[in-house]
Design a protein around this motif. Structure first.
Motif, PDB file in Angstrom:
ATOM      1  N   ARG A 215      67.734 -26.776  99.899  1.00 20.88           N
ATOM      2  CA  ARG A 215      66.940 -27.512 100.510  1.00 20.88           C
ATOM      3  C   ARG A 215      66.573 -28.812  99.742  1.00 20.88           C
ATOM      4  O   ARG A 215      66.744 -29.840 100.118  1.00 20.88           O
ATOM      5  CB  ARG A 215      65.742 -26.787 100.904  1.00 20.88           C
ATOM      6  CG  ARG A 215      64.999 -27.658 101.875  1.00 20.88           C
ATOM      7  CD  ARG A 215      63.691 -27.144 102.328  1.00 20.88           C
ATOM      8  NE  ARG A 215      62.948 -28.318 103.393  1.00 20.88           N
ATOM      9  CZ  ARG A 215      61.606 -27.890 103.566  1.00 20.88           C
ATOM     10  NH1 ARG A 215      61.084 -27.089 102.997  1.00 20.88           N
ATOM     11  NH2 ARG A 215      61.187 -28.780 104.349  1.00 20.88           N
TER      12      ARG A 215
ATOM     13  N   GLU B 154      70.226 -26.493 106.725  1.00 23.61           N
ATOM     14  CA  GLU B 154      70.225 -26.216 105.174  1.00 23.61           C
ATOM     15  C   GLU B 154      68.964 -26.983 104.603  1.00 23.61           C
ATOM     16  O   GLU B 154      68.319 -26.715 103.744  1.00 23.61           O
ATOM     17  CB  GLU B 154      71.190 -26.559 104.558  1.00 23.61           C
ATOM     18  CG  GLU B 154      72.591 -25.783 104.776  1.00 23.61           C
ATOM     19  CD  GLU B 154      73.283 -25.867 106.210  1.00 23.61           C
ATOM     20  OE1 GLU B 154      73.945 -25.068 106.462  1.00 23.61           O
ATOM     21  OE2 GLU B 154      72.923 -26.638 106.729  1.00 23.61           O
ATOM     22  N   ALA B 155      68.779 -28.422 104.985  1.00 24.70           N
ATOM     23  CA  ALA B 155      67.670 -29.093 104.707  1.00 24.70           C
ATOM     24  C   ALA B 155      66.438 -28.933 105.286  1.00 24.70           C
ATOM     25  O   ALA B 155      65.332 -28.702 104.772  1.00 24.70           O
ATOM     26  CB  ALA B 155      68.098 -30.616 104.684  1.00 24.70           C
TER      27      ALA B 155
ATOM     28  N   ASN C 229      67.866 -20.534  99.210  1.00 27.76           N
ATOM     29  CA  ASN C 229      67.614 -21.570 100.407  1.00 27.76           C
ATOM     30  C   ASN C 229      66.913 -22.683  99.869  1.00 27.76           C
ATOM     31  O   ASN C 229      66.935 -23.808 100.426  1.00 27.76           O
ATOM     32  CB  ASN C 229      67.102 -20.651 101.601  1.00 27.76           C
ATOM     33  CG  ASN C 229      67.921 -19.899 102.182  1.00 27.76           C
ATOM     34  OD1 ASN C 229      69.225 -19.936 102.062  1.00 27.76           O
ATOM     35  ND2 ASN C 229      67.441 -18.909 102.809  1.00 27.76           N
TER      36      ASN C 229
END
Length: 487
Positions: free
Chosen positions: A321, A381-382, A317
């Protein structure tokens, strides 16, 4: 290869000799070749253009071409004077003679037609007669033993340029003057309009606030999968359209300004695209090694199997990111930087009217693009957060102002601008194709939602494509006599 040569050389007392052609050749005294084209009008009129060139080769070609189906004029008086050296001082010393000869009545000047040979001579003017049945008229120039030539012409020779430069050497290379008359006016740089246009463009980065409107925020919370798919589809369309219609296309001919051979152009253009495309992956890998690996290893030592799996997922993750944030912001910065180059070049090289047209096109394509960038930055996600995303978008948007200031303060070559565009285009291809498009294929989307996502893609692409309507290029003259590109 066809070498173009334009009607330039005058006539008067000329001695005819044979020079590798059946056409009459005008001899000239050994020295540098100074060519001067002058305007022939019944009442004495000043020449429109004069230029002086080094002529180390024995033969050159002058080309005059039809533009939009017609020659700028059916004939042109041209004075071609030998010169001792190719300098501004030498050209200025020949100015009086050139101006006197170019004002000679065309009926008195030596008439030259397609294929005739022109030789630099004093006290001689030539009347170039263009062949109305041909799309271009070529003249051979005998410069054997002449070091430099000064031309005084009735018309600016670029008025007769369509696909080829007016003066070429025996290999087909363009030959540019070392000095020209009249002298260009003192340059004044449009700092105010350029900075104003750049600031307006940068303020567009705040367009993402529309996603903070309560009604839109509520839709995002009620339909997270569909909302993400629609915004991602819109972002993919805008980014891919921006890359294909603008960045990569502009890069192809800008890079070509710096290199002649196709292979030299192609490998640089392609390498920069691939470098941009792989940049987010490099960010992903470096992040995994430098930022998250140490934490992940420590967690795995202290945890059981289940916790180790969770720590590994956390690493993925974090990598995702940083790849998303870095890819969007770096790509946006380079794109904005080149937008600044174009806006600055348009104002400084083509005037305020054209400059504001370019600025308007920039505003239009920045709106959907910046909205797309903001949507990616606040995606799960970011996970950048709305306020941080606005600030980050604004900072990356400062590239417009930086690019505009660089163009006004220094010379940025067309080829370097093209390489930057190709790099930014590669980054956008990666983000759009690998980060945005997959969200349209989410299996949790209904059939209707999938079609809505497709429609969002089309809208994003069309909004960028609309700026291509009445799209034009400006080619302001560079200080070195070459050409600079403004868009």
């Amino acid at each position: 290869m066809v070498v173009s040569t334009s009607a330039i050389f005058g006539r008067a007392s000329c001695e005819l000799v044979t020079f590798r052609s059946r056409a009459p050749v005008l001899t000239m005294t050994p020295c540098r070749f100074a060519v001067c084209c002058f305007t022939t009008v019944a009442s004495a009129a000043a020449y429109e253009w004069a230029g002086i060139f080094q002529t180390p080769q024995d033969e050159y070609m002058w080309t005059a071409q039809k533009v939009d189906g017609n020659y700028a004029d059916p004939a042109m008086n041209l004075v071609v004077l030998p010169a001792s050296r190719s300098t501004a001082t030498e050209l200025d010393s020949l100015k009086a003679e050139g101006e006197r000869l170019v004002n000679t009545n065309s009926s008195v000047c030596t008439s030259v037609t397609f294929g005739d040979v022109i030789t630099p001579q004093k006290d001689t003017c030539y009347s170039l007669k263009f062949d109305m049945n041909l799309w271009q008229t070529l003249y051979r120039m005998n410069t054997k033993g002449v070091a430099a030539v000064a031309f005084f012409a009735e018309h600016v020779p670029t008025e007769f340029e369509n696909t080829a430069h007016y003066l070429k050497d025996s290999t087909g290379e363009d030959i540019e003057p070392d000095a020209e008359l009249p002298l260009p006016p003192a340059e004044t740089k449009p700092w105010g309009p350029v900075i104003g246009a750049a600031i307006i463009t940068n303020l567009i980065t705040f367009v993402g606030v529309v996603l903070l409107v309560p009604a839109i925020a509520r839709l995002q919370s009620m339909y997270p999968v569909a909302f993400t798919g629609i915004i991602s589809g819109f972002a993919a369309g805008a980014l891919l359209s921006c890359a294909c219609f603008l960045l990569l296309f502009e890069a192809t001919h800008l890079v070509a300004v710096g290199w002649k051979k196709e292979v030299d152009i192609l490998w640089r253009w392609g390498t920069m695209i691939l470098a941009g495309f792989i940049l987010p992956t490099i960010v992903h890998s470096v992040t995994g090694l430098v930022v998250a690996r140490e934490k992940s290893n420590k967690d795995q030592q202290d945890a059981g199997d289940g916790q180790a799996e969770e720590a590994g997922q956390e690493l993925v993750n974090i990598q995702t990111r940083y790849r998303l944030i870095g890819g969007v912001l770096v790509g946006d910065f380079f794109h904005n930087l080149c937008d600044g180059f174009f806006v600055g070049a348009a104002f400084s090289g083509c005037g305020d009217s054209f400059g504001w047209k370019v600025a308007l096109a920039t505003f239009l394509h920045e709106l959907p693009q910046e909205l797309a960038d903001f949507a990616i930055l606040i995606s799960p996600e970011a996970g950048l957060g709305r306020f941080k995303a606005l600030v980050a978008n604004f900072i990356s948007g400062m590239g417009v102002l930086l690019g505009a200031l660089i163009v006004l303060a220094a010379e940025v070559s067309d080829s370097d601008t093209g390489l930057l565009l190709a790099f930014g285009g590669g980054v956008y291809l990666h983000v759009a194709a690998t980060e945005c498009m997959p969200k349209i294929y989410n299996t949790d989307l209904t059939v209707v939602e999938s079609f809505v996502c497709l429609g969002a893609f089309i809208i994003g692409a069309v909004l960028i494509g609309l700026i291509l309507i009445d799209h034009e290029h400006c080619v302001p003259a560079a200080s070195n006599g070459g050409h600079a590109h403004g868009h």
